[in-house]
Design a protein around this motif. Sequence first.
Motif, PDB file in Angstrom:
ATOM      1  N   ALA A  21       0.831  -1.208   0.000  1.00 30.83           N
ATOM      2  CA  ALA A  21       0.000   0.000   0.000  1.00 30.83           C
ATOM      3  C   ALA A  21       0.865   1.257   0.000  1.00 30.83           C
ATOM      4  O   ALA A  21       0.565   2.228  -0.707  1.00 30.83           O
ATOM      5  N   TYR A  22       1.937   1.247   0.778  1.00 32.87           N
ATOM      6  CA  TYR A  22       2.830   2.410   0.795  1.00 32.87           C
ATOM      7  C   TYR A  22       3.451   2.616  -0.585  1.00 32.87           C
ATOM      8  O   TYR A  22       3.503   3.738  -1.087  1.00 32.87           O
ATOM      9  N   CYS A  23       3.888   1.533  -1.201  1.00 34.75           N
ATOM     10  CA  CYS A  23       4.489   1.632  -2.538  1.00 34.75           C
ATOM     11  C   CYS A  23       3.454   2.101  -3.561  1.00 34.75           C
ATOM     12  O   CYS A  23       3.775   2.892  -4.451  1.00 34.75           O
ATOM     13  N   LEU A  24       2.230   1.638  -3.426  1.00 39.16           N
ATOM     14  CA  LEU A  24       1.163   2.070  -4.328  1.00 39.16           C
ATOM     15  C   LEU A  24       0.938   3.572  -4.195  1.00 39.16           C
ATOM     16  O   LEU A  24       0.737   4.267  -5.191  1.00 39.16           O
ATOM     17  N   GLY A  25       1.013   4.085  -2.987  1.00 38.43           N
ATOM     18  CA  GLY A  25       0.890   5.523  -2.759  1.00 38.43           C
ATOM     19  C   GLY A  25       2.021   6.328  -3.383  1.00 38.43           C
ATOM     20  O   GLY A  25       1.856   7.506  -3.688  1.00 38.43           O
ATOM     21  N   ARG A  26       3.170   5.688  -3.588  1.00 39.50           N
ATOM     22  CA  ARG A  26       4.330   6.360  -4.183  1.00 39.50           C
ATOM     23  C   ARG A  26       4.314   6.332  -5.705  1.00 39.50           C
ATOM     24  O   ARG A  26       5.121   7.007  -6.338  1.00 39.50           O
ATOM     25  N   VAL A  27       3.434   5.557  -6.318  1.00 40.10           N
ATOM     26  CA  VAL A  27       3.461   5.370  -7.772  1.00 40.10           C
ATOM     27  C   VAL A  27       3.387   6.697  -8.517  1.00 40.10           C
ATOM     28  O   VAL A  27       4.167   6.937  -9.433  1.00 40.10           O
ATOM     29  N   ARG A  28       2.479   7.568  -8.137  1.00 38.58           N
ATOM     30  CA  ARG A  28       2.336   8.848  -8.838  1.00 38.58           C
ATOM     31  C   ARG A  28       3.567   9.728  -8.667  1.00 38.58           C
ATOM     32  O   ARG A  28       4.011  10.364  -9.608  1.00 38.58           O
ATOM     33  N   ARG A  29       4.116   9.756  -7.453  1.00 37.73           N
ATOM     34  CA  ARG A  29       5.293  10.593  -7.193  1.00 37.73           C
ATOM     35  C   ARG A  29       6.541  10.060  -7.878  1.00 37.73           C
ATOM     36  O   ARG A  29       7.451  10.817  -8.176  1.00 37.73           O
ATOM     37  N   SER A  30       6.600   8.753  -8.095  1.00 33.10           N
ATOM     38  CA  SER A  30       7.805   8.160  -8.664  1.00 33.10           C
ATOM     39  C   SER A  30       7.704   7.948 -10.168  1.00 33.10           C
ATOM     40  O   SER A  30       8.572   7.317 -10.760  1.00 33.10           O
ATOM     41  N   GLY A  31       6.642   8.437 -10.774  1.00 35.86           N
ATOM     42  CA  GLY A  31       6.467   8.233 -12.206  1.00 35.86           C
ATOM     43  C   GLY A  31       6.160   6.783 -12.547  1.00 35.86           C
ATOM     44  O   GLY A  31       6.447   6.321 -13.633  1.00 35.86           O
TER      45      GLY A  31
END
Length: 175
Positions: A21-31
Amino acid sequence: MSLSASVSSWLLVLLCAVSGAYCLGRVRRSGGAAGGEALMGFGMAVMAAPLGIGDGWRAPVLGAVFCGAALHAVWLLRDGAHHAHHVVGSLAMVYMALGSGSGSGHEGHGGHGAGLPLVTGTLLVYYAGYVLLGGARLATAGGRDGQGVHGDPAEVIRACRLAMGTGMLAMLLTM
């Protein structure tokens, strides 16, 4: 399955799902770069869940999903060798999914004796090294500024990767 094994399995499910879930939240910020890590976290959570009866769908579905993830990770290798870990992780998930599909062993993941000893041993050594090195890096980085994991998003990312590496090591130990 004993109570302690069931509790351990569900704690592993929780740890992997939170990391995913944390990684999913980072998807937009990390391209989109964190998408593979989110997939790994959620896939590990599904694989570790001690669902029991009627879960014969998991092995083929997880095998197919992680074959696709492995191909994607191989494609990402053109951007640098740092994606090699994702290739290893995706192929390890395929290996464990196929091993758990044999019908023997642990209800949640990987069956006892379901894997090839040389492959399982190699993956155990790889993930033990990954976890030890990741833990040392995290401890060293957290100790420099006195803030620990909460002071820097990069440290939280390292902690998630360490959690997923530890989960992989735990699941491989059951094979």
